[in-house]
Design a protein around this motif. Structure first.
Motif, mmCIF file in Angstrom:
data_model
loop_
_atom_site.group_PDB
_atom_site.id
_atom_site.type_symbol
_atom_site.label_atom_id
_atom_site.label_comp_id
_atom_site.label_asym_id
_atom_site.label_seq_id
_atom_site.Cartn_x
_atom_site.Cartn_y
_atom_site.Cartn_z
ATOM 1 N N VAL A 87 -3.188 5.512 -10.871
ATOM 2 C CA VAL A 87 -3.099 5.809 -9.435
ATOM 3 C C VAL A 87 -2.654 7.253 -9.231
ATOM 4 O O VAL A 87 -3.127 7.952 -8.328
ATOM 5 N N ASN A 88 -1.765 7.723 -10.084
ATOM 6 C CA ASN A 88 -1.233 9.080 -9.983
ATOM 7 C C ASN A 88 -2.286 10.138 -10.301
ATOM 8 O O ASN A 88 -2.310 11.217 -9.697
ATOM 9 N N MET A 89 -3.204 9.845 -11.223
ATOM 10 C CA MET A 89 -4.089 10.883 -11.742
ATOM 11 C C MET A 89 -5.540 10.799 -11.268
ATOM 12 O O MET A 89 -6.262 11.788 -11.307
ATOM 13 N N ILE A 90 -5.982 9.635 -10.829
ATOM 14 C CA ILE A 90 -7.399 9.482 -10.465
ATOM 15 C C ILE A 90 -7.706 10.171 -9.143
ATOM 16 O O ILE A 90 -6.913 10.138 -8.202
ATOM 17 N N ASN A 91 -8.879 10.762 -9.071
ATOM 18 C CA ASN A 91 -9.341 11.461 -7.877
ATOM 19 C C ASN A 91 -9.468 10.486 -6.704
ATOM 20 O O ASN A 91 -10.176 9.474 -6.808
ATOM 21 N N GLU A 132 0.837 -1.208 0.000
ATOM 22 C CA GLU A 132 0.000 0.000 0.000
ATOM 23 C C GLU A 132 0.867 1.252 0.000
ATOM 24 O O GLU A 132 0.552 2.244 -0.669
ATOM 25 N N GLU A 133 1.968 1.208 0.740
ATOM 26 C CA GLU A 133 2.880 2.356 0.783
ATOM 27 C C GLU A 133 3.454 2.660 -0.599
ATOM 28 O O GLU A 133 3.529 3.816 -1.014
ATOM 29 N N GLN A 134 3.854 1.623 -1.313
ATOM 30 C CA GLN A 134 4.384 1.812 -2.663
ATOM 31 C C GLN A 134 3.310 2.344 -3.601
ATOM 32 O O GLN A 134 3.568 3.220 -4.434
ATOM 33 N N PHE A 178 2.851 6.651 -5.593
ATOM 34 C CA PHE A 178 2.629 7.122 -6.961
ATOM 35 C C PHE A 178 1.876 8.452 -6.970
ATOM 36 O O PHE A 178 1.986 9.221 -7.919
ATOM 37 N N ARG A 179 1.107 8.712 -5.898
ATOM 38 C CA ARG A 179 0.308 9.936 -5.834
ATOM 39 C C ARG A 179 1.188 11.174 -5.748
ATOM 40 O O ARG A 179 0.783 12.259 -6.182
ATOM 41 N N SER A 180 2.377 11.027 -5.161
ATOM 42 C CA SER A 180 3.238 12.183 -4.922
ATOM 43 C C SER A 180 4.103 12.552 -6.124
ATOM 44 O O SER A 180 4.781 13.575 -6.112
ATOM 45 N N LYS A 181 4.082 11.730 -7.145
ATOM 46 C CA LYS A 181 4.914 11.976 -8.324
ATOM 47 C C LYS A 181 4.260 13.013 -9.246
ATOM 48 O O LYS A 181 3.068 13.273 -9.188
ATOM 49 N N SER A 182 5.067 13.574 -10.131
ATOM 50 C CA SER A 182 4.581 14.589 -11.064
ATOM 51 C C SER A 182 3.594 13.991 -12.065
ATOM 52 O O SER A 182 3.813 12.904 -12.599
ATOM 53 N N LYS A 183 2.511 14.730 -12.301
ATOM 54 C CA LYS A 183 1.519 14.269 -13.285
ATOM 55 C C LYS A 183 2.012 14.446 -14.712
ATOM 56 O O LYS A 183 1.418 13.906 -15.655
ATOM 57 N N LEU A 184 3.089 15.199 -14.902
ATOM 58 C CA LEU A 184 3.656 15.358 -16.243
ATOM 59 C C LEU A 184 4.147 14.023 -16.796
ATOM 60 O O LEU A 184 4.039 13.762 -17.994
#
Length: 339
Positions: free
Chosen positions: A250-254, A176-178, A182-188
């Motif tokens: 995971v990075n982009m979804i609300n 779950e931590e990993q 992904f949420r903290s990474k750049s959306k670019l």
């Protein structure tokens, strides 16, 4: 609503619910568009784009939710094999007018039902698989090699079970931590991956390098006209894109509660039942002469089908049916004699 229900609602992971909700909508939409990819370059590009990632990520999330190995193994029969037997039998019956009774097979999954038998195999075997050293790397290698075997095909979904296994294992091994990192990474980075994948879909469709059927994972290399080395690289590419889109979504979804949150809690009923309704849409579209009106109908009905089949009442009736069938087969525990 009880205090327990309120607490469960408060702590629920809406990120994964939203992710599952979007993926199951893409499953329905992909199947709705399937008949029309030969008629439009744009539809073919959209279809290839969807199929480059939606089932890989869907299987990955299934693996992520399989961390309780013992419980998953114990419930695999009830949750996947029994529904497969029920609905594959039903699918075989309704297919008789189209394919004839001699061409039906209860051991070859009908259309989307391959996922059920594959999930049964993955969850039954998971306890033993994770004891093997470097099993994830081994599964990737076997996933590429299995394409050389014409004997491994749609029967009992063996080919897809092997091909998608790395995604299932990847989900199981990811913590779950990993996942949340992904949420903290750049959306670019995510936007770049989406753009590259869209470009690949355009290239595949325009130059007809690899047919869309290749992405199903159910065909061997020799069924296609492309050189073997292209097919091997393409399969490796599917693995790369599939895992990359786990990061992207995971990075982009609300992560907050949305319309897709409710859909994501009941994806099982949508997955099992949607093909019957999509088939009805095909019948309706067969009498409509205008191509793009058909496509609009496919999009709208995909939304409606996803919404309708994700309602709690549908899931309740589906579970009731499965429980009835299980109770018919299960042995009743013997009563112990009083001491």
């Amino acid at each position: 609503m009880s205090a327990k229900s309120v607490e469960k609602e408060r702590t629920r992971n809406y990120l994964l619910d939203n992710l599952k909700g979007i993926l199951i909508f893409l499953v329905v939409l992909g199947h709705s568009l399937e008949l029309y990819i030969a008629e439009s370059f744009v539809i073919e590009v959209v279809y290839i784009f969807i199929y480059l990632f939606h089932m890989p990520v869907f299987v990955f999330i299934s693996g992520y939710f399989s961390k309780n190995v013992g419980k998953c193994r114990m419930k695999a029969f009830r949750n996947f094999l029994v529904p497969y037997l029920i609905f594959n039998t039903l699918w075989a019956i309704v297919s008789i007018p189209v394919v004839g009774w001699r061409n039906i097979s209860l051991l070859t999954p009908g259309w989307a039902l391959w996922y059920l038998i594959s999930m049964f195999c993955w969850r039954i075997c998971l306890r033993d698989l994770i004891r093997v050293k470097h099993i994830f790397l081994i599964s990737l290698i076997i996933g590429v090699i299995v394409g050389f075997s014409p004997e491994v095909g749609t029967f009992l979904s063996i080919s897809r079970t092997v091909f998608f296994l790395p995604f299932f294992l990847g989900g199981y091994f990811l913590t779950e931590e990993q996942l949340l990192s992904f949420r903290s990474k750049s959306k670019l980075i995510s936007i770049f991956i989406i753009a590259v994948t869209a470009g690949i879909a355009v290239i595949f469709a325009y130059f007809e390098i690899i047919p869309a059927e290749f992405l199903y994972g159910s065909h061997d290399y020799y069924e296609f006209e492309a050189p073997i080395w292209e097919l091997i690289l393409s399969r490796m590419g599917v693995y790369v894109i599939g895992f990359a889109f786990v990061y992207v979504l995971v990075n982009m979804i609300n992560p907050k509660k949305t319309f897709f949150s409710k859909v994501g809690t009941n994806t099982f009923s949508v997955y099992i039942l949607h093909t019957y309704l999509v088939s009805l849409v095909y019948i309706v579209n067969s009498i409509i002469p205008f191509f793009w009106i058909k496509i609009i109908i496919c999009i709208i009905t995909s939304m409606l089908i996803t919404y309708a089949l994700s309602r709690n009442k549908v899931m309740w009736y589906l579970n009731k049916l499965i429980n009835i069938v299980v109770s018919m087969w299960a042995k009743k525990p013997k009563k112990r004699a009083a001491p």
